[in-house]
Design an enzyme around this catalytic site. Structure first.
Site, short mmCIF file in Angstrom:
data_model
loop_
_atom_site.label_atom_id
_atom_site.label_comp_id
_atom_site.label_asym_id
_atom_site.label_seq_id
_atom_site.Cartn_x
_atom_site.Cartn_y
_atom_site.Cartn_z
CG HIS A 142 -9.18 0.79 -0.81
ND1 HIS A 142 -8.59 0.61 0.43
CD2 HIS A 142 -10.51 0.82 -0.57
CE1 HIS A 142 -9.52 0.57 1.37
NE2 HIS A 142 -10.70 0.71 0.78
CG HIS A 174 -4.01 -1.39 -1.66
ND1 HIS A 174 -5.18 -2.06 -1.93
CD2 HIS A 174 -4.32 -0.48 -0.70
CE1 HIS A 174 -6.14 -1.59 -1.16
NE2 HIS A 174 -5.66 -0.62 -0.42
CG MET A 217 -7.81 7.84 1.91
SD MET A 217 -7.00 7.80 3.51
CE MET A 217 -6.32 6.14 3.48
CG MET A 266 -11.55 -1.93 4.62
SD MET A 266 -9.92 -1.64 3.92
CE MET A 266 -9.14 -0.64 5.20
CB SER A 303 -0.89 0.01 1.24
OG SER A 303 -1.51 1.27 1.34
CG ASP A 347 -6.10 -2.23 3.01
OD1 ASP A 347 -5.00 -2.01 3.53
OD2 ASP A 347 -6.76 -1.37 2.40
CG ASP A 389 -4.94 2.95 0.39
OD1 ASP A 389 -5.95 2.24 0.39
OD2 ASP A 389 -3.83 2.57 0.81
CG MET A 419 -11.00 4.02 1.72
SD MET A 419 -9.41 3.83 2.56
CE MET A 419 -8.33 3.95 1.15
#
Ligand code: DX5
Ligand code: ZN
Length: 223
Positions: free
Chosen positions: A74, A41, A45, A145, A16, A178, A43, A76
């Site tokens: 991913h 991965h 956000m 998660m 990540s 994760d 992320d 979020m």
């Protein structure tokens, strides 16, 4: 382009990049790749769904250009629909969304697949596997998660191994885990049925090549 559909029963390690040095992202990914990483991965956000703010499709596109590993986004974020097309155009192989942030999940998953990407859902620790049962036909993977999304470096929530087990009873979809994943917790999740182990701080706290390799070896030994 497929990653999840070609996984078979392999165990895969994914760094990540949240825990990496963002000024040297491509090099940080290559270091984990030398340790056996086969997926990145990524992320995203938004400071709404989670109280943190990271990077989006522009950075994903640059990273994809600079490395040769497939990139898994991913998201979020609240209302991710506006970001699906830009991430597809950036060249990611797959996109997972948080069902807690979405009103019309079927539409979102259909848009991801319609753009040629594989589609996943990422479940918050208290979101039930049963809540996505009717989405299974529209999914290529499920992300469990094992911390509350938003930050790296949090403690692994041990009950999430039971959630992986429950999902494996319900579906053959591959499961990614994760949050708080280390060489100690990854085997617990693999024994429960997880196939893709994501690790941020455990990889980038030291030498990424060495740490990634440790996590992958411990995971494969538990299969
Ligand atoms: C957390 C992110 C994770 C994060 C994991 O919201 O989804 O991908 O980077 O970090 P660690 O491995 O440090 O728990
Ligand atoms: Zn993540």
């Amino acid at each position: 382009m497929a990653f999840w559909g070609e996984l078979d029963d392999r165990i895969v390690g994914a760094p990540s990049i949240l825990a990496a040095d963002f000024a040297n992202l491509a090099d940080e990914v290559r270091q984990a790749q030398r340790g056996g990483a086969e997926l990145v991965h990524f992320d995203a956000m938004d400071n709404h769904f989670v109280p943190n703010l990271t990077v989006g499709p522009v950075v994903a596109a640059s990273l994809i250009e600079a490395t040769d590993l497939p990139v898994d986004a991913h998201l979020m974020v609240d209302n991710p629909d506006n970001l699906i097309q830009p991430f597809i155009e950036a060249g990611v192989v797959s996109i997972s969304v948080q069902p807690e942030a979405i009103t019309h999940l079927h539409r979102t998953l259909t848009a991801i697949r319609g753009g040629g990407c594989e589609a996943g859902v990422a479940l918050n620790p208290t979101t039930s596997p049963a809540s996505i049962e009717w989405a299974f036909p529209y999914l290529d993977y499920v992300l469990v998660m094992s911390v509350n999304p938003g930050f790296g470096g949090q403690s692994f929530i041990p009950e999430m191994a039971d959630k992986v087990r429950r999902l494996k009873e319900m579906t053959d979809l591959p499961i990614q885990v994760d949050g708080g994943i280390t060489a100690e917790t990854a085997p617990v999740m693999v024994e429960a049925g997880a196939q893709v182990v994501v690790a941020g701080s455990a990889v980038y706290k030291g030498d990424p090549e060495t740490e990634m390799r440790k996590i992958i070896e411990a995971s494969r030994a538990a299969q």
